[in-house]
Design a protein around this motif. Structure first.
Motif, mmCIF file in Angstrom:
data_model
loop_
_atom_site.group_PDB
_atom_site.id
_atom_site.type_symbol
_atom_site.label_atom_id
_atom_site.label_comp_id
_atom_site.label_asym_id
_atom_site.label_seq_id
_atom_site.Cartn_x
_atom_site.Cartn_y
_atom_site.Cartn_z
ATOM 1 N N ARG A 63 -20.052 -8.245 24.679
ATOM 2 C CA ARG A 63 -21.404 -7.810 25.036
ATOM 3 C C ARG A 63 -21.766 -8.343 26.415
ATOM 4 O O ARG A 63 -21.460 -9.477 26.747
ATOM 5 C CB ARG A 63 -22.390 -8.295 23.985
ATOM 6 N N ARG A 64 -22.430 -7.506 27.187
ATOM 7 C CA ARG A 64 -22.793 -7.875 28.560
ATOM 8 C C ARG A 64 -24.285 -8.107 28.687
ATOM 9 O O ARG A 64 -25.073 -7.507 27.968
ATOM 10 C CB ARG A 64 -22.364 -6.786 29.530
ATOM 11 N N TYR A 65 -24.627 -8.991 29.605
ATOM 12 C CA TYR A 65 -26.018 -9.276 29.935
ATOM 13 C C TYR A 65 -26.086 -9.426 31.444
ATOM 14 O O TYR A 65 -25.366 -10.243 32.017
ATOM 15 C CB TYR A 65 -26.459 -10.564 29.223
ATOM 16 N N LYS A 66 -26.913 -8.599 32.060
ATOM 17 C CA LYS A 66 -27.063 -8.610 33.515
ATOM 18 C C LYS A 66 -25.721 -8.448 34.222
ATOM 19 O O LYS A 66 -25.418 -9.128 35.191
ATOM 20 C CB LYS A 66 -27.767 -9.875 33.987
ATOM 21 N N GLY A 67 -24.881 -7.565 33.685
ATOM 22 C CA GLY A 67 -23.622 -7.248 34.324
ATOM 23 C C GLY A 67 -22.475 -8.197 34.039
ATOM 24 O O GLY A 67 -21.349 -7.958 34.444
ATOM 25 N N ARG A 68 -22.732 -9.282 33.331
ATOM 26 C CA ARG A 68 -21.664 -10.241 33.019
ATOM 27 C C ARG A 68 -21.489 -10.355 31.515
ATOM 28 O O ARG A 68 -22.421 -10.124 30.749
ATOM 29 C CB ARG A 68 -22.030 -11.622 33.560
ATOM 30 N N VAL A 69 -20.300 -10.753 31.091
ATOM 31 C CA VAL A 69 -20.055 -10.978 29.667
ATOM 32 C C VAL A 69 -20.873 -12.181 29.226
ATOM 33 O O VAL A 69 -20.903 -13.212 29.902
ATOM 34 C CB VAL A 69 -18.547 -11.210 29.392
ATOM 35 N N ARG A 70 -21.550 -12.037 28.097
ATOM 36 C CA ARG A 70 -22.387 -13.118 27.564
ATOM 37 C C ARG A 70 -21.547 -14.331 27.167
ATOM 38 O O ARG A 70 -20.353 -14.199 26.881
ATOM 39 C CB ARG A 70 -23.134 -12.653 26.316
ATOM 40 N N ASN A 71 -22.196 -15.468 27.070
ATOM 41 C CA ASN A 71 -21.555 -16.649 26.489
ATOM 42 C C ASN A 71 -21.534 -16.471 24.979
ATOM 43 O O ASN A 71 -22.396 -15.781 24.411
ATOM 44 C CB ASN A 71 -22.369 -17.910 26.812
ATOM 45 N N LEU A 72 -20.569 -17.090 24.310
ATOM 46 C CA LEU A 72 -20.582 -17.081 22.858
ATOM 47 C C LEU A 72 -21.821 -17.826 22.367
ATOM 48 O O LEU A 72 -22.243 -18.819 22.975
ATOM 49 C CB LEU A 72 -19.324 -17.729 22.296
ATOM 50 N N SER A 73 -22.403 -17.358 21.278
ATOM 51 C CA SER A 73 -23.615 -17.962 20.717
ATOM 52 C C SER A 73 -23.270 -19.213 19.925
ATOM 53 O O SER A 73 -22.220 -19.280 19.286
ATOM 54 C CB SER A 73 -24.313 -16.968 19.784
ATOM 55 N N VAL A 74 -24.175 -20.172 19.946
ATOM 56 C CA VAL A 74 -23.993 -21.401 19.179
ATOM 57 C C VAL A 74 -24.510 -21.146 17.770
ATOM 58 O O VAL A 74 -25.696 -20.909 17.566
ATOM 59 C CB VAL A 74 -24.758 -22.585 19.815
ATOM 60 N N ASP A 75 -23.614 -21.175 16.789
ATOM 61 C CA ASP A 75 -24.018 -21.021 15.390
ATOM 62 C C ASP A 75 -24.351 -22.398 14.846
ATOM 63 O O ASP A 75 -23.628 -23.363 15.071
ATOM 64 C CB ASP A 75 -22.887 -20.393 14.567
ATOM 65 N N HIS A 76 -25.468 -22.467 14.126
ATOM 66 C CA HIS A 76 -25.902 -23.747 13.574
ATOM 67 C C HIS A 76 -26.584 -23.531 12.234
ATOM 68 O O HIS A 76 -27.070 -22.444 11.940
ATOM 69 C CB HIS A 76 -26.856 -24.463 14.540
ATOM 70 N N CYS A 77 -26.595 -24.560 11.426
ATOM 71 C CA CYS A 77 -27.270 -24.533 10.133
ATOM 72 C C CYS A 77 -28.769 -24.671 10.391
ATOM 73 O O CYS A 77 -29.203 -25.611 11.070
ATOM 74 C CB CYS A 77 -26.772 -25.685 9.264
ATOM 75 N N HIS A 78 -29.545 -23.748 9.871
ATOM 76 C CA HIS A 78 -30.991 -23.792 10.101
ATOM 77 C C HIS A 78 -31.676 -24.879 9.280
ATOM 78 O O HIS A 78 -32.793 -25.268 9.584
ATOM 79 C CB HIS A 78 -31.614 -22.425 9.805
ATOM 80 N N THR A 79 -30.995 -25.389 8.275
ATOM 81 C CA THR A 79 -31.559 -26.462 7.458
ATOM 82 C C THR A 79 -31.327 -27.823 8.112
ATOM 83 O O THR A 79 -32.255 -28.607 8.273
ATOM 84 C CB THR A 79 -30.933 -26.451 6.045
ATOM 85 N N THR A 80 -30.081 -28.094 8.480
ATOM 86 C CA THR A 80 -29.736 -29.411 9.026
ATOM 87 C C THR A 80 -29.744 -29.453 10.552
ATOM 88 O O THR A 80 -29.826 -30.522 11.138
ATOM 89 C CB THR A 80 -28.328 -29.835 8.562
ATOM 90 N N GLY A 81 -29.605 -28.278 11.185
ATOM 91 C CA GLY A 81 -29.534 -28.225 12.641
ATOM 92 C C GLY A 81 -28.144 -28.503 13.180
ATOM 93 O O GLY A 81 -27.917 -28.465 14.384
#
Length: 127
Positions: A63-81
């Protein structure tokens, strides 16, 4: 007051584009630290350990954003963080829609398996 034409010309210039790109990098680094407690070095270490691909599907981010490939998203537990891994936009979005609930994932997999190989009927033409 400022000159709108001058501002627009600066934004289109190489110097303006570089400033904008640097602002995006600063924003990314700030969010890593503020939201997840990750330094850019820690993010890079996780990324390297995952061979620069999504931890769920094993594919690189496309996926691209502003013409560049996005960084991978940080997955985290919403309970513990706690940070779990880095995911591509698609896997991270899917996980978010499923609310991290294993039974949703299992039921969805059962559904796909049940209907595997079936002919899809056009809308309004169900048998």
């Amino acid at each position: 007051m400022y000159d709108k034409k001058a501002v627009a010309a600066y934004a289109k210039s190489d110097k303006g584009k570089l400033a904008h790109r640097n602002a995006d990098k600063r924003r990314f680094r700030y969010c890593l630290l503020k939201r997840y407690g990750l330094t850019p070095a820690a993010y890079a270490q996780i990324l390297s350990a995952q061979n620069h691909v999504c931890a769920a599907c094993g594919e690189p981010e496309r996926r691209r954003y502003k013409g560049r490939v996005r960084n991978l998203s940080v997955d985290h537990c919403h309970t513990t963080g706690k940070v779990r891994a880095l995911l591509c936009y698609g896997c991270n979005s899917a996980l978010g829609f499923l609310h991290d609930k294993k039974n949703y994932v299992a039921r969805l997999l059962d559904y796909i398996t049940l209907h595997e190989g079936e002919t899809v009927h056009p809308v309004g033409h169900y048998v």
